[in-house]
Design a protein around this motif. Structure first.
Motif, PDB file in Angstrom:
ATOM      1  N   THR A 110       0.706  -1.117  -0.034  1.00 37.05           N
ATOM      2  CA  THR A 110       0.012  -0.031  -0.001  1.00 37.05           C
ATOM      3  C   THR A 110       0.856   1.238  -0.066  1.00 37.05           C
ATOM      4  OG1 THR A 110      -1.673  -0.864   1.308  1.00 37.05           O
ATOM      5  CG2 THR A 110      -1.738   1.137   1.264  1.00 37.05           C
ATOM      6  N   LEU A 111       1.979   1.330   0.886  1.00 34.94           N
ATOM      7  CA  LEU A 111       2.758   2.490   1.005  1.00 34.94           C
ATOM      8  C   LEU A 111       3.584   2.719  -0.638  1.00 34.94           C
ATOM      9  CD1 LEU A 111       4.344   4.505   2.476  1.00 34.94           C
ATOM     10  CD2 LEU A 111       5.949   2.891   3.319  1.00 34.94           C
ATOM     11  N   SER A 112       3.785   1.537  -1.174  1.00 35.72           N
ATOM     12  CA  SER A 112       4.527   1.800  -2.440  1.00 35.72           C
ATOM     13  C   SER A 112       3.418   2.296  -3.534  1.00 35.72           C
ATOM     14  CB  SER A 112       5.037   0.417  -2.826  1.00 35.72           C
ATOM     15  OG  SER A 112       5.682   0.309  -4.246  1.00 35.72           O
ATOM     16  N   ASN A 113       2.141   1.838  -3.502  1.00 38.33           N
ATOM     17  CA  ASN A 113       1.287   2.370  -4.593  1.00 38.33           C
ATOM     18  C   ASN A 113       0.921   3.882  -4.033  1.00 38.33           C
ATOM     19  OD1 ASN A 113       0.594  -0.193  -5.865  1.00 38.33           O
ATOM     20  ND2 ASN A 113      -0.888  -0.910  -4.532  1.00 38.33           N
ATOM     21  N   THR A 114       1.048   4.247  -2.947  1.00 31.93           N
ATOM     22  CA  THR A 114       0.830   5.475  -2.681  1.00 31.93           C
ATOM     23  C   THR A 114       1.896   6.367  -3.188  1.00 31.93           C
ATOM     24  OG1 THR A 114      -0.173   4.837  -0.490  1.00 31.93           O
ATOM     25  CG2 THR A 114       0.613   7.045  -0.549  1.00 31.93           C
ATOM     26  N   SER A 115       3.108   5.978  -3.163  1.00 32.52           N
ATOM     27  CA  SER A 115       4.174   6.639  -3.665  1.00 32.52           C
ATOM     28  C   SER A 115       4.133   6.799  -5.136  1.00 32.52           C
ATOM     29  CB  SER A 115       5.629   6.060  -3.327  1.00 32.52           C
ATOM     30  OG  SER A 115       5.816   5.891  -2.159  1.00 32.52           O
ATOM     31  N   PHE A 116       3.573   5.573  -5.986  1.00 31.52           N
ATOM     32  CA  PHE A 116       3.468   5.808  -7.492  1.00 31.52           C
ATOM     33  C   PHE A 116       2.259   6.821  -7.813  1.00 31.52           C
ATOM     34  CE2 PHE A 116       6.226   2.264  -7.579  1.00 31.52           C
ATOM     35  CZ  PHE A 116       6.557   1.901  -8.888  1.00 31.52           C
ATOM     36  N   LEU A 117       1.140   6.719  -7.041  1.00 27.85           N
ATOM     37  CA  LEU A 117       0.072   7.745  -7.150  1.00 27.85           C
ATOM     38  C   LEU A 117       0.429   9.301  -6.957  1.00 27.85           C
ATOM     39  CD1 LEU A 117      -2.853   5.840  -5.525  1.00 27.85           C
ATOM     40  CD2 LEU A 117      -2.735   6.700  -7.998  1.00 27.85           C
ATOM     41  N   MET A 118       1.343   9.421  -5.844  1.00 27.16           N
ATOM     42  CA  MET A 118       1.926  10.634  -5.644  1.00 27.16           C
ATOM     43  C   MET A 118       3.006  11.072  -7.029  1.00 27.16           C
ATOM     44  SD  MET A 118       0.693  11.954  -3.082  1.00 27.16           S
ATOM     45  CE  MET A 118       2.046  13.443  -2.821  1.00 27.16           C
ATOM     46  N   SER A 119       3.571  10.314  -7.272  1.00 27.78           N
ATOM     47  CA  SER A 119       4.354  10.650  -8.613  1.00 27.78           C
ATOM     48  C   SER A 119       3.737  11.077  -9.724  1.00 27.78           C
ATOM     49  CB  SER A 119       5.304   9.434  -8.827  1.00 27.78           C
ATOM     50  OG  SER A 119       6.323   9.309  -7.698  1.00 27.78           O
ATOM     51  N   TYR A 120       2.630  10.274 -10.029  1.00 26.61           N
ATOM     52  CA  TYR A 120       1.736  10.483 -11.117  1.00 26.61           C
ATOM     53  C   TYR A 120       1.037  11.709 -11.095  1.00 26.61           C
ATOM     54  CZ  TYR A 120      -2.487  10.221 -13.944  1.00 26.61           C
ATOM     55  OH  TYR A 120      -3.584  10.531 -14.727  1.00 26.61           O
ATOM     56  N   ASN A 121       0.544  11.985  -9.838  1.00 28.87           N
ATOM     57  CA  ASN A 121      -0.128  13.077  -9.691  1.00 28.87           C
ATOM     58  C   ASN A 121       0.809  14.534  -9.663  1.00 28.87           C
ATOM     59  OD1 ASN A 121      -3.587  12.676  -9.160  1.00 28.87           O
ATOM     60  ND2 ASN A 121      -2.258  11.069  -7.940  1.00 28.87           N
ATOM     61  N   LEU A 122       1.925  14.261  -9.196  1.00 32.92           N
ATOM     62  CA  LEU A 122       2.718  15.367  -9.254  1.00 32.92           C
ATOM     63  C   LEU A 122       3.185  15.673 -10.690  1.00 32.92           C
ATOM     64  CD1 LEU A 122       4.974  17.325  -7.892  1.00 32.92           C
ATOM     65  CD2 LEU A 122       6.401  15.357  -7.860  1.00 32.92           C
ATOM     66  N   GLY A 123       3.391  14.704 -11.698  1.00 33.03           N
ATOM     67  CA  GLY A 123       3.510  15.051 -12.927  1.00 33.03           C
ATOM     68  C   GLY A 123       2.294  15.543 -13.649  1.00 33.03           C
TER      69      GLY A 123
END
Length: 224
Positions: free
Chosen positions: A40-53
């Motif tokens: 879940t923590l890793s998925n959160t990091s991926f979502l944050m990266s996507y939304n930051l972009g």
């Protein structure tokens, strides 16, 4: 310095317009945030990266269009630009409420650009690394979207490229809760935000923002 009320308005537009964002980008967010082989923590990091972009692309577009708006944001031209911004907000509200879909015609403007970007964005799927997620967000931020385009036109009336970029950042942050939770709680959030009463209430609030934005007092004084 950007008026805090304008920043609040930008955030609210993003938040209240999230019912549309789920339809446009929710599938991508869900595919990134529901990878079972990741924690879940890793998925959160991926979502944050996507939304930051994605939000970064909104800011770049805001800066570019804001530079043009700044050239005419003085005197009578400034009043005309503010009036246009107010009507764009009203149009957004009508769009979110599904009462008038005229701003969908704006999506045709970015269609040719997306034909160039879209294939490259597709090659980033499935997302396996954080840089991939970031680049996918950057690309997806240019997806033809009437809500984003109308917000861009509104933000361009801010008076400078810096303020326009900041307003688009606010808009992007407003979409973040829905987009972020869509990736983690996909169907539950989608069901809530797509309920008819949620869309109608959101639409009415955006329309109210639009009416408030119109420089009615100044226009009346000029007419007299």
């Amino acid at each position: 310095m950007t008026d805090p009320l304008l920043i609040s308005t930008a955030i609210m537009i993003g938040l209240l317009g999230s019912t549309h964002c789920i339809g446009m980008c929710g599938g991508i967010a869900a595919s990134i945030g529901l990878q079972r082989h990741r924690s879940t923590l890793s998925n959160t990091s991926f979502l944050m990266s996507y939304n930051l972009g994605r939000i970064s692309s909104y800011m770049i577009a805001g800066a570019l269009l804001g530079s043009v708006g700044a050239l005419v944001a003085t005197g009578t031209s400034g009043l005309i630009l503010r009036s246009f911004a107010g009507f764009m907000l009203i149009a957004m509200g009508l769009y979110v409420g599904q009462w008038w879909l005229g701003i969908t015609h704006l999506e045709k403007v970015g269609g040719k650009l997306w034909k160039l970007i879209g294939p490259s964005a597709s090659r980033l799927l499935p997302v396996k690394t954080l840089p991939q997620a970031l680049l996918l967000g950057v690309a997806w931020g240019w997806l033809p979207c009437g809500l984003v385009y109308s917000t861009l036109l509104w933000a361009s009336s801010a008076g400078s490229w810096q303020q326009s970029a900041l307003l688009m950042a606010g808009f992007g942050l407003g979409t973040l809760p829905a987009m972020f939770t869509t990736g983690l709680l996909a169907q539950q959030v989608k069901a809530l935000l797509q309920q008819k009463w949620t869309r109608k209430l959101s639409a009415l609030v955006i329309i109210a923002f639009g009416i408030f934005t119109l420089p009615l007092t100044e226009l009346i004084s000029i007419s007299h």
